[in-house]
Design a protein around this motif. Structure first.
Motif, PDB file in Angstrom:
ATOM      1  N   HIS A  51      81.578 -22.472 104.586  1.00 14.27           N
ATOM      2  CA  HIS A  51      82.529 -23.251 105.385  1.00 14.27           C
ATOM      3  C   HIS A  51      83.912 -23.273 104.725  1.00 14.27           C
ATOM      4  CE1 HIS A  51      79.066 -24.312 107.682  1.00 14.27           C
ATOM      5  NE2 HIS A  51      78.525 -24.983 106.698  1.00 14.27           N
ATOM      6  N   GLY A  52      84.256 -22.171 104.092  1.00 13.91           N
ATOM      7  CA  GLY A  52      85.604 -22.056 103.528  1.00 13.91           C
ATOM      8  C   GLY A  52      85.770 -22.652 102.149  1.00 13.91           C
ATOM      9  N   VAL A  53      84.729 -23.276 101.605  1.00 15.78           N
ATOM     10  CA  VAL A  53      84.862 -23.839 100.261  1.00 15.78           C
ATOM     11  C   VAL A  53      83.960 -23.090  99.279  1.00 15.78           C
ATOM     12  CG1 VAL A  53      85.551 -26.129 101.077  1.00 15.78           C
ATOM     13  CG2 VAL A  53      83.122 -25.655 100.640  1.00 15.78           C
ATOM     14  N   LEU A  89      78.843 -31.726 110.772  1.00 16.82           N
ATOM     15  CA  LEU A  89      79.151 -30.295 110.812  1.00 16.82           C
ATOM     16  C   LEU A  89      78.093 -29.543 111.618  1.00 16.82           C
ATOM     17  CD1 LEU A  89      81.046 -28.105 109.714  1.00 16.82           C
ATOM     18  CD2 LEU A  89      79.760 -28.142 107.577  1.00 16.82           C
ATOM     19  N   LEU A  94      77.304 -23.945 113.663  1.00 14.47           N
ATOM     20  CA  LEU A  94      77.763 -22.704 113.045  1.00 14.47           C
ATOM     21  C   LEU A  94      76.710 -22.068 112.146  1.00 14.47           C
ATOM     22  CD1 LEU A  94      81.400 -23.675 112.029  1.00 14.47           C
ATOM     23  CD2 LEU A  94      80.620 -22.591 114.120  1.00 14.47           C
ATOM     24  N   TRP A  96      73.824 -22.205 108.792  1.00 11.24           N
ATOM     25  CA  TRP A  96      73.780 -22.622 107.380  1.00 11.24           C
ATOM     26  C   TRP A  96      73.426 -24.093 107.228  1.00 11.24           C
ATOM     27  CZ3 TRP A  96      74.417 -19.477 102.978  1.00 11.24           C
ATOM     28  CH2 TRP A  96      74.734 -18.144 103.268  1.00 11.24           C
ATOM     29  N   LEU A 110      85.633 -29.101  97.245  1.00 13.12           N
ATOM     30  CA  LEU A 110      87.003 -29.159  97.755  1.00 13.12           C
ATOM     31  C   LEU A 110      88.006 -29.103  96.604  1.00 13.12           C
ATOM     32  CD1 LEU A 110      86.497 -31.872 100.509  1.00 13.12           C
ATOM     33  CD2 LEU A 110      87.164 -29.500 100.921  1.00 13.12           C
TER      34      LEU A 110
ATOM     35  N   HIS B  51      93.193 -29.060 100.047  1.00 14.38           N
ATOM     36  CA  HIS B  51      91.955 -28.839  99.305  1.00 14.38           C
ATOM     37  C   HIS B  51      91.197 -27.625  99.846  1.00 14.38           C
ATOM     38  CE1 HIS B  51      92.849 -32.654  97.554  1.00 14.38           C
ATOM     39  NE2 HIS B  51      92.693 -33.304  98.680  1.00 14.38           N
ATOM     40  N   GLY B  52      91.969 -26.630 100.281  1.00 20.66           N
ATOM     41  CA  GLY B  52      91.345 -25.388 100.706  1.00 20.66           C
ATOM     42  C   GLY B  52      90.871 -25.356 102.147  1.00 20.66           C
ATOM     43  N   LEU B  89      86.651 -37.410  95.728  1.00 28.30           N
ATOM     44  CA  LEU B  89      87.647 -36.371  95.428  1.00 28.30           C
ATOM     45  C   LEU B  89      88.798 -36.951  94.610  1.00 28.30           C
ATOM     46  CD1 LEU B  89      88.422 -33.427  95.983  1.00 28.30           C
ATOM     47  CD2 LEU B  89      89.334 -34.147  98.193  1.00 28.30           C
ATOM     48  N   ALA B 107      84.308 -32.585 108.615  1.00 26.78           N
ATOM     49  CA  ALA B 107      83.361 -31.643 109.223  1.00 26.78           C
ATOM     50  C   ALA B 107      84.122 -30.686 110.148  1.00 26.78           C
ATOM     51  CB  ALA B 107      82.282 -32.397 109.994  1.00 26.78           C
ATOM     52  N   LEU B 110      86.102 -28.230 108.017  1.00 29.95           N
ATOM     53  CA  LEU B 110      85.225 -27.222 107.412  1.00 29.95           C
ATOM     54  C   LEU B 110      84.797 -26.183 108.445  1.00 29.95           C
ATOM     55  CD1 LEU B 110      83.054 -29.576 105.181  1.00 29.95           C
ATOM     56  CD2 LEU B 110      84.582 -27.787 104.343  1.00 29.95           C
ATOM     57  N   THR B 113      87.789 -24.043 109.162  1.00 26.98           N
ATOM     58  CA  THR B 113      88.112 -23.163 108.040  1.00 26.98           C
ATOM     59  C   THR B 113      87.144 -21.994 107.972  1.00 26.98           C
ATOM     60  OG1 THR B 113      89.020 -25.051 106.854  1.00 26.98           O
ATOM     61  CG2 THR B 113      88.515 -23.097 105.547  1.00 26.98           C
ATOM     62  N   GLU B 114      85.864 -22.282 108.190  1.00 25.58           N
ATOM     63  CA  GLU B 114      84.885 -21.204 108.172  1.00 25.58           C
ATOM     64  C   GLU B 114      85.219 -20.150 109.232  1.00 25.58           C
ATOM     65  OE1 GLU B 114      80.805 -22.305 108.759  1.00 25.58           O
ATOM     66  OE2 GLU B 114      80.148 -20.259 108.348  1.00 25.58           O
ATOM     67  N   ARG B 117      88.307 -18.199 108.262  1.00 28.87           N
ATOM     68  CA  ARG B 117      88.004 -17.266 107.167  1.00 28.87           C
ATOM     69  C   ARG B 117      87.167 -16.096 107.676  1.00 28.87           C
ATOM     70  NH1 ARG B 117      91.650 -18.328 103.377  1.00 28.87           N
ATOM     71  NH2 ARG B 117      91.670 -20.497 102.716  1.00 28.87           N
ATOM     72  N   ARG B 128      86.269 -22.577 120.271  1.00 31.63           N
ATOM     73  CA  ARG B 128      84.899 -22.742 119.756  1.00 31.63           C
ATOM     74  C   ARG B 128      84.623 -24.205 119.398  1.00 31.63           C
ATOM     75  NH1 ARG B 128      80.897 -23.790 118.418  1.00 31.63           N
ATOM     76  NH2 ARG B 128      79.235 -22.786 117.247  1.00 31.63           N
ATOM     77  N   ARG B 132      82.203 -28.262 121.536  1.00 27.11           N
ATOM     78  CA  ARG B 132      81.475 -29.478 121.181  1.00 27.11           C
ATOM     79  C   ARG B 132      82.046 -30.698 121.899  1.00 27.11           C
ATOM     80  NH1 ARG B 132      81.096 -32.392 115.218  1.00 27.11           N
ATOM     81  NH2 ARG B 132      80.114 -34.301 115.985  1.00 27.11           N
TER      82      ARG B 132
END
Lengths: 328, 328
Positions: A51-53, A89, A94, A96, A110, B51-52, B89, B107, B110, B113-114, B117, B128, B132
């Motif tokens: 998930h990008g991390v 999530l 998605l 996973w 993060l 944080h990415g 964090l 969530a 993430l 981001t996924e 990526r 996408r 939801r």
């Protein structure tokens, strides 16, 4: 005194915690710790982008265990963990979902990802994150480059090690393990020096194939281990023909090694014969393997090796160091 | 009937929710929704990597508001939100603690981001994620390229808009707003067509500088608005000389526009005079501005514009559409 440990996740982290307790007793620093310098070289082959991390299971298990924040019963992850983010999530569908992404653990991912995206190498990121946890060791990733263990299935398909290990519980036969990215990897800064300058190198009861094996596969590591003046002692992760924890038997089977304390020693090999170990500690359940190993030139002994608690684990570390004193 | 909305976050999202309720009443689809096709072009200038992970505040506010999951009192973020991850964090001390990163919101970040990526453009990612939330509109980012609004401070320093807005509460004088990345940006797929093929285009009471202004700055958007056969009607975000919500006055001050319903209309400009609007709805508190605007050629009217609840907001949308019918 400088001690260097080659570690996977749970087994290596627990062993190191016991080792630190032993050293704090023998070589106290006056502040509850030890004056010995312990360096842990951690496997990063289980790492992945999720998930990008960036998730680094073994580094995290080491940080949490040595930093007193680990979920004790589970052996990995944080105490008082929750799964609010991952539950939400999952509603995006998605995939996973089988990989536990705890809320507190996610904070670490993060923070790590931000620092990596800022351009810091993983070794520097790890040092920065460890400032919070004060693990009492110098914690080094085996490499700053991304090396990810993939599993080659019978049908030739490659899947990430974590998918095989966590999702399939190592229940799908594996044909081989492939370290993707290994050809561009080099040891992280400090790794080779930690091996060369050590007074003793310890291989804890970590998975010999996908944890220690992956560290050994990083170009230069095996040579440094072979060349160091320090004795190298290993503790068997196999007790009575079965892995103490985890599914190392499935990993050993994939590379054609029997799940047997002596077979694992022979797989590592003696340094005198181009291997990486000098001494091998097996569990009392495998005492019968000791004479044979000795006959082959090993310095070997048997002792209780179940890491039931910190004192028991300290005793195992003490046995391993005692074995070093017996080296010819 | 095709309606296209140019939207920022809270104001635009709430307005669109009212518009959808109005259309569901006037043009029902038999399933509780509307047969009208509503496209929302969202500002993505507030987006950032944090944080990415990729955070898209306005897209999220639109998704949550139209999907029935928004924190109603707050206007943004998720209902029943928690901050477990961000609290942990913060213990790493990396900064940005002032930016709320809710667990449930995370969530979404993430998941986004996924998908990013994985190589999907933001427009496809948004589609996408919207599966939801079923927002009942076609939700488009203004651009698939990263365009981030930065604030030029008096000392010449550039900071991300969110840092100025959230951390400094727009309290540090700004000299200008700079859209970093704009030169490489183009409208996301569907954006120009949504403007060209619309029956009516609505500019809700969003921030005219950093929300609608940023959308208008994407190369091609202003031209498409000027050229479309559809009438373009705006609703003033300024009531009685102050922004209804947020700190749009600080943004207007930075670009030398008075915080005044008529001044904002003139800032947008009439399409007949190379601007982007045909009609302008002000609040009854600003009724006095209507004659002057009309004298300048505007189709203008006054009505209650406070979006206190969905019915009140529907009534505002109805007033805006009524204004369109009065166009010469």
């Amino acid at each position: 005194m400088k001690v260097t440990v080659l570690s996977g996740g749970v087994g290596g982290a627990r062993f190191t915690r016991g080792l630190l307790a032993l050293l704090a007793e023998r070589l106290p620093d006056g502040a509850g710790g030890t004056s010995a310098q312990v360096t842990v070289i951690a496997n990063t082959g289980d790492d992945m982008w999720l998930h990008g991390v960036r998730v680094c299971p073994d580094l995290d298990t080491l940080m949490y265990t040595l930093g007193g924040a680990v979920h004790e019963e589970q052996g990995w992850g944080r105490r008082d963990e929750s799964g609010r983010v991952s539950a939400d999530l999952a509603a995006y569908g998605l995939g996973w979902e089988w990989f536990t992404l705890g809320d507190l653990d996610l904070a670490t991912h993060l923070a790590r990802t931000e620092l990596l995206r800022d351009g810091l190498p993983l070794s520097a990121v790890t040092q920065r994150l460890a400032q919070r946890w004060r693990p009492g060791v110098r914690l080094l990733p085996m490499s700053d480059q991304e090396v990810e263990t993939h599993v080659e299935l019978e049908d030739g398909r490659l899947i990430h090690f974590e998918e095989w290990w966590v999702r399939h519980r190592a229940g799908v036969p594996a044909r081989a393990f492939v370290q993707v990215g290994l050809e561009h990897a080099e040891p992280a800064p400090g790794v080779l020096d930690a091996l060369r300058q050590a007074d003793v190198v310890v291989v804890p009861p970590s998975n010999p194939v996908v944890s220690v094996g992956t560290i050994l596969a990083v170009p230069g590591v095996r040579d440094a281990l072979r060349d160091t003046a320090a004795p190298v002692v290993g503790v068997s992760p196999v007790v009575g023909g079965a892995p103490v924890r985890g599914m190392a038997d499935a990993c050993l089977a994939a590379i054609g090694v029997r799940t047997d304390a002596a077979a694992v020693a022979r797989h590592y090999g003696r340094r005198a014969e181009a291997g990486v170990l000098d001494a091998w500690l097996v569990d009392t359940a495998d005492e019968g393997a000791v004479p044979g190993l000795r006959a082959e030139g090993w310095t070997a002994a048997a002792a209780p090796t179940l890491m039931t608690d910190v004192p028991a684990t300290s005793a195992i570390a003490a046995e391993a160091l005692r074995l070093v004193d017996r080296l010819p």
